[in-house]
Design an enzyme around this catalytic site. Structure first.
Site, PDB file in Angstrom:
ATOM      1  N   LYS A  13       1.395   2.457  -8.202  1.00  0.00           N
ATOM      2  CA  LYS A  13       1.914   3.138  -7.005  1.00  0.00           C
ATOM      3  C   LYS A  13       3.414   2.892  -6.834  1.00  0.00           C
ATOM      4  CE  LYS A  13      -0.559   1.120  -3.830  1.00  0.00           C
ATOM      5  NZ  LYS A  13      -1.329   0.127  -4.568  1.00  0.00           N
ATOM      6  N   ARG A  88      -3.849   0.684   5.766  1.00  0.00           N
ATOM      7  CA  ARG A  88      -4.582  -0.247   4.917  1.00  0.00           C
ATOM      8  C   ARG A  88      -6.039  -0.357   5.347  1.00  0.00           C
ATOM      9  NH1 ARG A  88      -0.292  -3.658   2.801  1.00  0.00           N
ATOM     10  NH2 ARG A  88      -0.982  -5.457   1.646  1.00  0.00           N
ATOM     11  N   ARG A 127      -0.481  -8.821 -20.044  1.00  0.00           N
ATOM     12  CA  ARG A 127       0.884  -9.032 -19.557  1.00  0.00           C
ATOM     13  C   ARG A 127       1.170 -10.531 -19.442  1.00  0.00           C
ATOM     14  NH1 ARG A 127       2.220  -5.570 -14.430  1.00  0.00           N
ATOM     15  NH2 ARG A 127       1.786  -7.380 -13.144  1.00  0.00           N
ATOM     16  N   ARG A 139       4.346 -14.808 -12.794  1.00  0.00           N
ATOM     17  CA  ARG A 139       4.311 -14.713 -11.329  1.00  0.00           C
ATOM     18  C   ARG A 139       3.090 -15.434 -10.766  1.00  0.00           C
ATOM     19  NH1 ARG A 139       4.737  -8.669  -9.119  1.00  0.00           N
ATOM     20  NH2 ARG A 139       3.030  -9.529  -7.911  1.00  0.00           N
ATOM     21  N   ARG A 150      -7.186  -9.804  -5.032  1.00  0.00           N
ATOM     22  CA  ARG A 150      -6.470  -8.660  -4.467  1.00  0.00           C
ATOM     23  C   ARG A 150      -7.315  -7.389  -4.606  1.00  0.00           C
ATOM     24  NH1 ARG A 150      -1.423  -9.578  -7.999  1.00  0.00           N
ATOM     25  NH2 ARG A 150      -0.679  -7.557  -7.322  1.00  0.00           N
TER      26      ARG A 150
END
Ligand code: AMP
Length: 199
Positions: A13, A88, A127, A139, A150
């Site tokens: 997104k 949301r 990744r 991260r 998430r």
């Protein structure tokens, strides 16, 4: 052009929103960014939101609805905006409909990037492996455990928005697993059709 981009974390997104900002000259409105700015500036909203955000919970609908309502009145939104991270929840989506109707506005498009969740997880794992192999810093939230959390959060609270916008007839779904340029082209097609309907 007023639009919402929906999709789970990792669906692309952010990348697509950035392309739309450049091509259409409309701002990307991220409620997360706006709330962080309010916290930094020490405003009343910021003071109320800080503890909730620090705990990783959702800020009250009342607060986010209010900041979005005020933000879309600003001059840079005259040509439209891309909502990112809002709505949301279904109650926020209902509030948004009322807020925009009160301003004599409506949404031009709600675009959902549909993705295969197992492939998303694999994407993140690759990744991370590549970053580690290159000696880079991973991260804090770019690990399979956080990513799964998430996704769970998205599935529980945000995914029901697809049904909500399918019900209003505004939802357009595209294949978010296609390559980035194909996704961009499909979004542009949808926006072109929406613009033709509006004129
Ligand atoms: P984000 O940058 O979108 O990940 O948002 C960071 C934090 O801001 C979230 O964890 C929430 O606490 C808060 N937040 C952002 N957008 C919303 C929203 N639409 N509704 C409720 N809380 C939000």
């Amino acid at each position: 052009m007023r639009l919402i981009l929906l999709g789970p974390p990792g669906a692309g997104k952010g990348t697509q929103a950035q392309r739309l900002v450049e091509k259409h000259g409309i701002p990307q409105l991220s409620t997360g960014d706006m709330l962080r700015a309010a916290v930094k500036a020490g405003t009343e909203v910021g003071k109320r939101a800080k503890a909730v955000m620090d705990a990783g919970q959702l800020v009250s609908d009342e607060i986010v609805n209010q900041i979005v309502s005020e933000r879309v009145d600003e001059p840079d939104c005259r040509k439209g905006f891309i909502l990112d991270g809002y709505p949301r929840t279904v109650p926020q989506a209902e509030a948004l409909t009322r807020i925009l109707a009160g301003k004599g506005q409506g949404l031009d498009a709600v675009i959902e990037l549909k993705v295969d969740e197992s492939a998303l997880l694999k994407r993140i794992e690759n990744r991370v492996a590549e970053t580690v192999a290159a000696g880079g810093q991973v991260r804090a939230d770019d690990n399979p455990e956080s990513f799964k959390k998430r996704l769970d959060e998205y599935r529980e609270k945000t995914a029901p928005l697809s049904a909500y916008y399918a019900g209003t007839g505004e939802l357009k779904t595209i294949d978010g697993m296609a390559d980035m340029d194909t996704v961009t082209a499909e979004i542009e097609n949808i926006l072109g059709e929406a613009a033709a309907r509006a004129s």
